[in-house]
Enzyme design. Structure first.
Site, PDB file in Angstrom:
ATOM      1  N   LYS A 138      71.625  59.516  26.275  1.00 17.45           N
ATOM      2  CA  LYS A 138      72.052  58.138  26.573  1.00 17.45           C
ATOM      3  C   LYS A 138      71.250  57.156  25.719  1.00 17.45           C
ATOM      4  CE  LYS A 138      68.794  58.014  30.455  1.00 17.45           C
ATOM      5  NZ  LYS A 138      68.668  58.281  31.897  1.00 17.45           N
TER       6      LYS A 138
ATOM      7  N   ARG B 171      68.985  55.089  44.691  1.00 20.81           N
ATOM      8  CA  ARG B 171      69.769  54.353  43.700  1.00 20.81           C
ATOM      9  C   ARG B 171      71.212  54.819  43.787  1.00 20.81           C
ATOM     10  NH1 ARG B 171      67.408  54.803  37.661  1.00 20.81           N
ATOM     11  NH2 ARG B 171      68.535  56.757  37.887  1.00 20.81           N
TER      12      ARG B 171
ATOM     13  N   TYR C 192      52.714  31.680  16.095  1.00 25.53           N
ATOM     14  CA  TYR C 192      53.110  30.750  17.157  1.00 25.53           C
ATOM     15  C   TYR C 192      51.988  30.524  18.163  1.00 25.53           C
ATOM     16  CZ  TYR C 192      58.030  30.976  15.797  1.00 25.53           C
ATOM     17  OH  TYR C 192      59.219  30.883  15.120  1.00 25.53           O
TER      18      TYR C 192
HETATM   19  C1  LIG Z   1      67.793  59.385  32.112  1.00 23.99           C
HETATM   20  C2  LIG Z   1      68.029  60.487  33.070  1.00 23.99           C
HETATM   21  C3  LIG Z   1      67.435  61.741  32.875  1.00 23.99           C
HETATM   22  C4  LIG Z   1      66.424  62.021  31.784  1.00 23.99           C
HETATM   23  O1  LIG Z   1      65.168  61.489  32.161  1.00 23.99           O
HETATM   24  P1  LIG Z   1      63.856  61.675  31.267  1.00 23.99           P
HETATM   25  O2  LIG Z   1      62.784  61.130  32.123  1.00 23.99           O
HETATM   26  O3  LIG Z   1      64.072  60.886  30.026  1.00 23.99           O
HETATM   27  O4  LIG Z   1      63.731  63.126  31.003  1.00 23.99           O
HETATM   28  C5  LIG Z   1      67.793  62.762  33.740  1.00 23.99           C
HETATM   29  N1  LIG Z   1      68.659  62.545  34.761  1.00 23.99           N
HETATM   30  C6  LIG Z   1      69.229  61.336  34.987  1.00 23.99           C
HETATM   31  C7  LIG Z   1      70.144  61.171  36.127  1.00 23.99           C
HETATM   32  C8  LIG Z   1      68.910  60.270  34.156  1.00 23.99           C
HETATM   33  O5  LIG Z   1      69.461  59.071  34.403  1.00 23.99           O
END
Ligand SMILES: *Cc1c(COP(=O)(O)O)cnc(C)c1O
Length: 357
Positions: A36, A128, A248
């Site tokens: 992702k 969640r 800045y």
């Molecule tokens: C992003 C995600 C992962 C991977 O998590 P990492 O900590 O990057 O290994 C696994 N499962 C779900 C549901 C996620 O949203």
């Protein structure tokens, strides 16, 4: 293209090495490689082609479509599932697996007579997405004719190996009668590394594939190879007099006559504005520190009198010789936000690329 530009050098051989390490840790699990957010900034298509994994996970339908259009053929799982009929239709056209985490998705699937393989998400403590333990039984009985790929839960505190919540979540998940004997997936990177009993049938590593730590201590993991080196060119070198300020807000004032190099990288490229004074970069093999505020497109670095810095020299912001974990600590954040935050305007250059399609 444009050599003189902020660049993320991506070593896909390092990603492949980290993938092999996952398989070494979890030899009897199947691997759903989490790509992702453009593979946490590393390029989802390039990473997927390199790994040739059994399955990939993304969050958005658009991310899955990008992979399919690039010719990626493994299973692709939508971690947030689909929101409406249009997305469900795309999931069918592009042959995606969908997570089902809410009743509305369940009725969407049933109404459309959708036959996409489903992962049923169970909330064991993340709070969640997912059905509650009490809901799961009802969900299972509603699913009779649908294809269930498996049952999934997500760990809330695996990044802290001392937390007892992880063991509690695993136990809760495994105690649900309806999921016993089914295909299960629990572990993210941190679970996979620190909690062997979270490995289950499928593991879902993300951050560790890219060679960065999933743990709160933000210490580099020696077993992993960092895949990204983020660098930027020097576009100006100038003298600064004692008492003059840089950047800045006049945040930094020279206490003695000195010189400053200006690098063409800023927060619009994904370099954090929140970094603390004294954060290092590596310029011509030496550590030099950032002075003044991070701007949108530039940062300034103090030079020593003997530095022979020239226009076009590249400074490493993180990666080779400077762990991303160190920059995460310096900006009170985690490796994830830094890697995933490298913006589209940053040029990506690949090593070990596999070209297909
Ligand atoms: C992003 C995600 C992962 C991977 O998590 P990492 O900590 O990057 O290994 C696994 N499962 C779900 C549901 C996620 O949203």
């Amino acid at each position: 293209m444009a050599v003189r530009q902020a660049t993320a050098h991506i070593n896909l051989d390092a990603v492949a090495h980290n993938f092999d390490y996952v398989k070494e840790l979890a030899p009897s699990s199947r691997v759903m490689a989490v790509v992702k957010a453009n593979a946490y900034g590393h390029g989802a298509v390039q990473v997927a082609r390199k790994l040739n994994a059994e399955a990939y996970a993304v969050s958005r339908v658009s991310e899955a479509v990008e992979l399919r259009e690039a010719g990626v053929t493994g299973d692709i799982c939508l971690l947030e599932g689909v929101m409406d009929k249009e997305e469900l239709n795309l999931a069918s056209v592009y042959e995606l697996q969908v997570v089902v985490h809410s009743p509305y998705q369940l009725s969407l699937m049933k109404k459309a007579g959708a036959r996409r393989p489903m992962w049923i998400k169970v909330d064991t403590g993340m709070g969640r997405l997912g059905f509650s333990l009490e809901q799961v039984k009802g969900v299972v009985s509603e699913l009779r004719k649908q294809k269930v790929a498996g049952y999934m839960t997500h760990l809330a505190e695996a990044s802290d190996p001392a937390s007892e919540v992880t063991a509690e979540q695993i136990a809760k998940f495994q105690s649900i009668p309806a999921v016993q004997g089914q295909v299960l997936s629990i572990a993210n990177s941190a679970g996979l590394v620190a909690h062997p009993d979270s490995r289950a049938d499928w593991v879902r590593p993300g951050i560790m594939l890219y060679g960065a730590t999933p743990f709160d201590d933000q210490e580099p993991m020696v077993a992993l190879q960092p895949a990204m080196t983020f660098s930027a060119p020097v576009i100006a070198v100038h003298a600064v007099r004692a008492g003059d300020s840089v950047g800045y807000g006049g945040l930094w004032t020279a206490t003695a006559d000195t010189r400053v190099a200006v690098l063409a990288v800023g927060y619009a490229d994904g370099y954090p504005r929140e970094i603390k004074a004294g954060t290092p970069v590596i310029l011509n093999g030496e550590r030099r520190t950032i002075v003044g505020r991070v701007s949108m497109d530039m940062i300034c670095v103090e030079l020593t009198p003997s530095d022979k810095t020239e226009i076009g020299d590249r400074a490493v912001l993180w990666g080779e010789g400077l762990p991303v974990e160190e920059i995460a600590r310096a900006s009170d954040t985690i490796t994830y936000t830094l890697l995933a935050g490298v913006s589209p305007r940053v040029n990506r250059q690949y090593r070990g690329e596999v070209n297909r399609g």
